[in-house]
Design a protein around this motif. Structure first.
Motif, PDB file in Angstrom:
ATOM      1  N   UNK A 186     -11.036  13.514  15.705  1.00 27.42           N
ATOM      2  CA  UNK A 186     -11.651  14.464  14.777  1.00 27.42           C
ATOM      3  C   UNK A 186     -13.170  14.339  14.835  1.00 27.42           C
ATOM      4  N   UNK A 187     -13.675  13.126  14.878  1.00 28.30           N
ATOM      5  CA  UNK A 187     -15.127  12.919  14.952  1.00 28.30           C
ATOM      6  C   UNK A 187     -15.698  13.536  16.227  1.00 28.30           C
ATOM      7  N   UNK A 188     -15.009  13.380  17.355  1.00 31.68           N
ATOM      8  CA  UNK A 188     -15.468  13.974  18.615  1.00 31.68           C
ATOM      9  C   UNK A 188     -15.476  15.491  18.538  1.00 31.68           C
ATOM     10  N   UNK A 232     -23.314  23.796   7.693  1.00 30.80           N
ATOM     11  CA  UNK A 232     -22.884  22.425   7.937  1.00 30.80           C
ATOM     12  C   UNK A 232     -21.547  22.128   7.266  1.00 30.80           C
ATOM     13  N   UNK A 233     -20.856  21.158   7.863  1.00 30.78           N
ATOM     14  CA  UNK A 233     -19.636  20.620   7.275  1.00 30.78           C
ATOM     15  C   UNK A 233     -19.692  19.114   7.436  1.00 30.78           C
ATOM     16  N   UNK A 234     -19.200  18.407   6.450  1.00 37.36           N
ATOM     17  CA  UNK A 234     -19.233  16.950   6.508  1.00 37.36           C
ATOM     18  C   UNK A 234     -18.092  16.433   7.372  1.00 37.36           C
ATOM     19  N   UNK A 235     -18.433  15.571   8.302  1.00 37.55           N
ATOM     20  CA  UNK A 235     -17.436  14.979   9.182  1.00 37.55           C
ATOM     21  C   UNK A 235     -16.783  13.770   8.541  1.00 37.55           C
ATOM     22  N   UNK A 236     -15.822  13.173   9.225  1.00 41.62           N
ATOM     23  CA  UNK A 236     -15.107  12.030   8.653  1.00 41.62           C
ATOM     24  C   UNK A 236     -15.991  10.790   8.506  1.00 41.62           C
ATOM     25  N   UNK A 237     -17.138  10.789   9.184  1.00 36.97           N
ATOM     26  CA  UNK A 237     -18.050   9.654   9.076  1.00 36.97           C
ATOM     27  C   UNK A 237     -19.090   9.853   7.977  1.00 36.97           C
ATOM     28  N   UNK A 238     -18.992  10.972   7.232  1.00 34.01           N
ATOM     29  CA  UNK A 238     -19.923  11.234   6.140  1.00 34.01           C
ATOM     30  C   UNK A 238     -21.190  11.948   6.566  1.00 34.01           C
ATOM     31  N   UNK A 239     -21.347  12.237   7.844  1.00 30.45           N
ATOM     32  CA  UNK A 239     -22.536  12.940   8.338  1.00 30.45           C
ATOM     33  C   UNK A 239     -22.270  14.445   8.358  1.00 30.45           C
TER      34      UNK A 239
END
Length: 162
Positions: free
Chosen positions: A58-60, A90-97
């Motif tokens: 998901x992060x990739x 923007x959308x927040x990714x699973x890493x919070x970025x």
């Protein structure tokens, strides 16, 4: 009758003053921390259950979409006259970025009065709209409109020359 009107307004003002005093008391309690807050967040003590491979997959995808989106919008901005900077969604990714998942750039669509300058600018708009590899529906529509306007401009120029 006038006495009752004044009496009722003074009662209203007294009630308003009472309400303002109550609100001031609540504000003071919030500032000093003596206020019992109802909102609570209780975190589970159970360990997080997620698959490390899914997390990275998901992060990739977020990182890839961010790179594609930025390249797409920068291609528009680099190939045509812009009226604003690039705006990203923007959308927040699973890493919070935050990752760019969409965006747009406003193109300067004002037309010069000189037919040659207008033709040149329409060509720029057409190139800017069709410059990315994958065109959105809006990109394709802008490119078609610029192309049609350019053809119309040339046909008007030819008919004026005759």
């Amino acid at each position: 009758m006038w006495v009752n009107r004044y009496a009722s307004s003074s009662v209203i003002y007294a009630k308003l003053a009472e309400k303002y005093a109550q609100l001031d008391k609540i504000d003071n309690q919030e500032r000093t921390g003596n206020f019992n807050k109802v909102d609570r967040v209780e975190l589970s003590t159970a360990p997080a259950q997620y698959d490390e491979q899914d997390y990275h997959r998901v992060l990739n995808k977020f990182q890839q979409k961010d790179n594609e989106t930025r390249a797409h919008e920068q291609a528009h901005a680099a190939n045509g006259p812009t009226a604003s900077g690039i705006v990203y969604n923007y959308q927040m990714g699973p890493d919070g970025k935050l990752y760019a998942v969409g965006g747009h750039v406003r193109m300067d669509t004002s037309m010069p009065k000189d037919p040659q300058a207008a033709s040149y600018k329409l060509g720029q708009l057409q190139r800017a709209a069709s410059s990315p590899n994958e065109l959105s529906g809006a990109d394709a529509q802008i490119a078609r409109t610029a192309n049609l306007n350019k053809m119309l401009l040339h046909s008007l120029g030819e008919s004026n020359a005759s």
